[in-house]
Design an enzyme around this catalytic site. Structure first.
Site, PDB file in Angstrom:
ATOM      1  CB  ALA A  10       0.074   0.571 -10.204  1.00 10.63           C
ATOM      2  CB  THR A  11      -2.561   2.770  -5.689  1.00 11.47           C
ATOM      3  OG1 THR A  11      -3.236   3.605  -6.637  1.00 11.47           O
ATOM      4  CG2 THR A  11      -1.295   3.481  -5.251  1.00 11.47           C
ATOM      5  CB  THR A  12      -6.779   0.987  -5.092  1.00 14.38           C
ATOM      6  OG1 THR A  12      -6.054   1.662  -4.062  1.00 14.38           O
ATOM      7  CG2 THR A  12      -7.844   0.107  -4.471  1.00 14.38           C
TER       8      THR A  12
END
EC number: 3.4.25.1
Length: 275
Positions: free
Chosen positions: A52-54
């Site tokens: 998962a990123t931002t």
């Protein structure tokens, strides 16, 4: 016999569900899962798992907001365009996750149960500081996994009822907890999101303005970071956005986010902005 059993239950009772599992069923904890030596030993290749990123978070006049994009990546591959990374922890707090998606989601569920268990045992809500500290302890418990490349880095935010303000906290992989002022971002696109937040945030934002700031900061992050997904009008996919105020946590409906994202895209198209 019944009295003896009751005394044993009382002696083992704890307001921490995580501590209860650690005592009785440690194998059920997300970070107590052994990995084969072939996967973690010297010379082994990093595990290819979705990340998962931002995540972005900011305070505004009535509380605090958290938003996350919808993309998960696995190396250079888009693993998912539909993942949700922001969750309600309880009625007055929210949690955003960046890092190894599977472990992060399990930790989120454990944290939700932890807060619910405390409320049932103690008959009252855990303070916002207490929630932040317990999340830090969980992240610290995941340190052995982080050292194997399976790190989880959350953002935590909530409304502090006694003080009457929204607050937000960041963490490192060792469980270190840091209170942030005004706004913060984590994940692969966080550098670009923070740059946008610095330009767009101002004291006393309304909830509607805060939503627009969060969506635009994610838009900017997606523009420069391939692991961050921006608003997607074709698939009708929008960031997950929660606000937390004195009345509690609330998810912003997709139709509202579609309007906000549409206005941002239209403004940039009209201005013929290259970046």
């Amino acid at each position: 016999m019944q009295d003896t059993t009751a005394n044993q239950v009382a002696a083992n009772a704890t307001s921490s569900f995580t501590e209860h599992l650690q005592r009785n069923r440690p194998g059920l904890l997300p970070y107590n899962q052994p990995f084969p030596a072939a996967l973690t030993g010297a010379g082994s290749q990093p595990l290819q798992v979705p990340h998962a990123t931002t995540i972005v978070s900011l305070t505004y006049g009535g509380g605090v907001l958290m938003a996350g994009d919808r993309r998960a990546t696995m190396g250079n591959v888009i693993a998912s365009r539909h993942i949700e990374k922001v969750f309600p922890a309880d009625s007055y707090s929210v949690l955003g996750i960046a890092g190894t998606a599977g472990i992060a989601i399990d930790l989120t569920r454990l944290f939700q149960v932890e807060l619910e268990h405390y409320e049932k045992i103690e008959g009252t809500l855990l303070s916002l500081e207490g929630k932040a500290n317990r999340l830090g302890a969980m992240i610290r418990g995941n340190l052995p996994m982080a050292m194997q490349g399976l790190a989880v880095v959350p953002l935590f935010a909530g409304f502090d009822l006694p003080v009457g303000i929204g607050r937000l906290f960041s963490y490192d992989v060792t469980g270190g907890r840091y209170e942030e002022k005004e706004h913060h971002a984590v994940g692969s696109g966080s550098v670009f999101a923070r740059g946008a937040l610095k330009k767009l945030w101002r004291p006393g934002l309304t909830a509607e303005e805060a939503v627009a700031v969060a969506v635009e900061s994610l838009y900017d992050a997606a523009d420069d970071d391939s692991a961050t997904g921006g608003p997607d009008p074709v698939r009708q996919l929008w960031p997950v956005v929660y606000t937390v105020e004195r009345s509690g946590a609330r998810r912003i409906p997709d139709h509202d986010l579609a309007s906000v994202a549409g206005a941002i895209i239209e403004a940039r198209t009209t201005a013929r902005r290259e970046a």
